[in-house]
Enzyme design. Structure first.
Site, short mmCIF file in Angstrom:
data_model
loop_
_atom_site.label_atom_id
_atom_site.label_comp_id
_atom_site.label_asym_id
_atom_site.label_seq_id
_atom_site.Cartn_x
_atom_site.Cartn_y
_atom_site.Cartn_z
CG PHE A 217 54.63 -26.03 29.86
CD1 PHE A 217 55.81 -26.43 29.25
CD2 PHE A 217 53.58 -26.95 29.91
CE1 PHE A 217 55.96 -27.71 28.70
CE2 PHE A 217 53.71 -28.23 29.36
CZ PHE A 217 54.90 -28.61 28.77
CG ASP A 326 46.93 -24.40 31.31
OD1 ASP A 326 46.58 -25.26 32.15
OD2 ASP A 326 47.83 -24.58 30.47
CE LYS A 357 51.07 -30.82 35.32
NZ LYS A 357 52.26 -31.65 35.18
CB THR A 381 38.97 -42.60 20.19
OG1 THR A 381 39.40 -42.44 18.84
CG2 THR A 381 38.38 -43.99 20.40
O1 PSZ Z 1 57.98 -31.45 30.29
C1 PSZ Z 1 56.74 -31.56 30.19
O2 PSZ Z 1 56.14 -31.95 29.20
C2 PSZ Z 1 55.93 -31.12 31.34
S1 PSZ Z 1 56.62 -30.95 32.82
C3 PSZ Z 1 55.18 -30.37 33.48
C4 PSZ Z 1 54.21 -30.29 32.58
C5 PSZ Z 1 54.63 -30.75 31.36
N1 PSZ Z 1 53.01 -29.77 32.85
C6 PSZ Z 1 51.94 -29.93 31.98
C7 PSZ Z 1 51.05 -28.80 31.69
C8 PSZ Z 1 51.01 -27.64 32.51
O3 PSZ Z 1 51.77 -27.53 33.60
C9 PSZ Z 1 50.14 -26.60 32.16
C10 PSZ Z 1 50.05 -25.38 33.00
N2 PSZ Z 1 49.38 -26.70 31.06
C11 PSZ Z 1 49.41 -27.79 30.27
C12 PSZ Z 1 50.23 -28.86 30.56
C13 PSZ Z 1 50.21 -30.04 29.67
O4 PSZ Z 1 49.67 -31.14 30.31
P1 PSZ Z 1 50.06 -32.61 29.85
O5 PSZ Z 1 51.49 -32.82 30.23
O6 PSZ Z 1 49.10 -33.47 30.59
O7 PSZ Z 1 49.85 -32.68 28.39
#
Ligand code: PSZ
Length: 500
Positions: A217, A326, A357, A381
């Site tokens: 992910f 990541d 996070k 931006t």
């Molecule tokens: O369902 C969702 O969109 C979720 S639930 C947990 C996440 C997203 N985690 C975000 C995440 C991550 O765990 C890793 C390893 N890489 C990138 C992301 C994306 O981060 P955000 O959500 O801030 O865009």
């Protein structure tokens, strides 16, 4: 609006002596003697099942405005403290999920309230700048104090961004730009490059790829989504790239009993990575970068050994691919180190490390050569948010002052040992207890039982999350101590007994 919020929070922090005597609160002086104040409640307290009536009413209201299908319940962030999240129905829950792993030192930490109530920080709060063009005077100093003070080995440069997806999206762009500049021998782009890119055609928009792993992910924006492979619902109906996807090792537990099998599986995955790199080069879509999580989180808390990551890093080097780690979910201390990749013990772990996070701001560290060669190539931006850098600097102070990484290692051991015991007690229900620090997970026999366990635990005052097909994951704040582990294990034991 902002000033009334600030003055309320300021008042809150001034009223700390009152908190001492507030019912259900306690002053935890034995655990963290060096901290001037640390507040936490002394356990969950449940008044309704969750979501309670007020949450249901608000969900209905919001339903007229947005899709509310994912909403669990509404929160009272004023009343939440430390490891406890309080909802609008007055239920107080031990939070072992922390806003999808993004609350570093618990709710309403006094050090952060104090920081935000400092009048000197008011202008940072109310004037959000376009950081790429008009940064505030203290920006270099705050970056140095916060992000650069914990920069991964070999990286002295950092680019902030608003969120995890935004960080990864721009990190991919940085790898593509770096790769094409290498291919061009660092000469200026041709007229054809410049005209073809305007209509999404080669050579200006080259056929390059990013290699990712099954179960990964990396976010939901279009580029990131092409490297996300955890659930079909994330990807359905969205056009994507033909980029290579390698298998991620599937370790068998307990690890000590499957050393040979696990090593073989990791070798198989690495072999596949090299095959894919060669295949995609032959297809005319060379791999500019490899992206990987140190522990696949959304995909089910899938671990691999330091050796696996070392070999992968070498493969990236050998084939001239960027190596992007990541750490959006693993970064920030839950594994017992600030960065999970530190557990690999490498001097040169990556070319890019992205975060968000627990680090409060999104962004990525990178090697010098991964810096885009011209301004405005990596740009938007906001490019982050200076208020988050202020908060992060203070969070890092608290982590150091309270030795929170050591604390995490200790409470993580207690948590994992507790999970081992429960797994021995409920072999039909639980398996594959695993983790590093408090970044732990356990598998449940099936998805339906997992849902039932999660809901029952919540009604008893423990918030947990799911990941993968049938895992439960633990993502407490860094202030989660041994005695929180005990509270959790008691409640979890009760819930499991109902599912025997
Ligand atoms: O369902 C969702 O969109 C979720 S639930 C947990 C996440 C997203 N985690 C975000 C995440 C991550 O765990 C890793 C390893 N890489 C990138 C992301 C994306 O981060 P955000 O959500 O801030 O865009």
């Amino acid at each position: 609006m902002a000033s009334s919020l600030i003055s309320r929070q300021f008042a809150l922090s001034l009223q700390k002596n009152l908190w001492l005597s507030a019912p259900g609160c306690r002053y935890v002086s034995k655990v963290a003697p060096k901290t001037q104040v640390e507040f936490d409640y002394d356990g969950p307290s449940m008044k309704t099942s969750v979501p309670g009536p007020r949450s249901q009413e608000l969900t209905k209201q919001l339903g007229d405005i947005q899709n509310v299908g994912a909403i669990n319940f509404f929160c009272n962030y004023d009343e939440s403290r430390g490891n406890y999240l309080v909802d609008v129905d007055g239920n107080r829950m031990l939070d072992i999920y922390t806003q999808i792993s993004s609350i570093p030192i618990g709710y309403n930490h006094p050090a952060l309230l104090k920081l935000m109530s400092n009048p000197n920080n008011l202008s940072t709060l109310v004037n959000r700048p376009a950081l790429g063009i008009l940064p505030p005077e203290n920006f270099p100093e705050k970056l140095t104090e916060s992000l650069l003070s914990v920069a991964p080995s070999g990286m002295a440069r950092v680019q902030t961004m608003a969120c995890g997806s935004c960080a990864n999206e721009n990190a991919y762009k940085a790898m593509f730009i770096w790769y094409r500049n290498k291919e061009r021998g660092h000469n200026t782009p041709s007229e054809e490059d410049l005209s073809s890119c305007m209509i999404n055609q080669v050579p200006g928009c080259p056929e390059l790829s990013i290699l990712s792993f099954m179960g990964a992910f990396h976010g939901r924006t279009m580029g990131c989504l092409a490297t996300t492979h955890s659930k079909a619902i994330h990807k359905l109906d969205v056009p994507s790239f033909d980029w290579p996807i390698a298998p991620f090792p599937k370790l068998q537990y307990p690890l000590e009993e499957f050393t040979r099998e696990n090593a073989q599986d990791e070798a198989r995955c690495l072999e596949e990575v090299e095959d894919l790199i060669i295949k995609w080069r032959q297809k005319g879509k060379p791999v500019a970068g490899i992206v990987i999580e140190p522990i696949q989180a959304e995909g089910g808390d899938n671990h691999a050994s330091p050796n696996f990551f070392k070999s992968l890093r070498n493969i990236a080097r050998k084939h001239g691919c960027g190596f992007h780690v990541d750490e959006v979910q693993t970064g920030g201390g839950n594994t017992g180190k600030l960065w999970a990749h530190e557990h690999w013990g490498m001097d040169d772990p990556a070319d890019i490390v992205s975060f968000s996070k627990k680090l409060l701001t999104g962004g990525y560290y990178h090697k010098d050569e991964l810096q885009a060669d011209k301004p405005y190539r990596i740009f938007n931006t906001w490019m982050g948010d200076p208020t988050k850098n202020l908060l992060l600097a203070e969070v890092l102070n608290v982590i150091r002052r309270e030795n929170l990484l050591e604390e995490v290692t200790r409470s993580g051991k207690a948590l994992l040992n507790g999970l081992y015991e429960l797994q021995a007690q409920y072999p039909g229900l639980l398996s594959r207890a695993r983790g590093q620090g408090t970044f732990c997970a356990i598998d449940i026999c099936d998805d339906a039982t997992r849902s039932s366990i999660l809901l029952k635990a919540r009604d008893k005052g423990v918030l947990l999350g799911g990941c993968g097909d049938r895992s439960i994951r633990f993502r407490p704040a860094l202030v989660f101590k041994d005695y929180h582990v005990d509270i959790f294990l008691n409640i979890f034991n009760d819930v499991l007994a109902q599912h025997k």
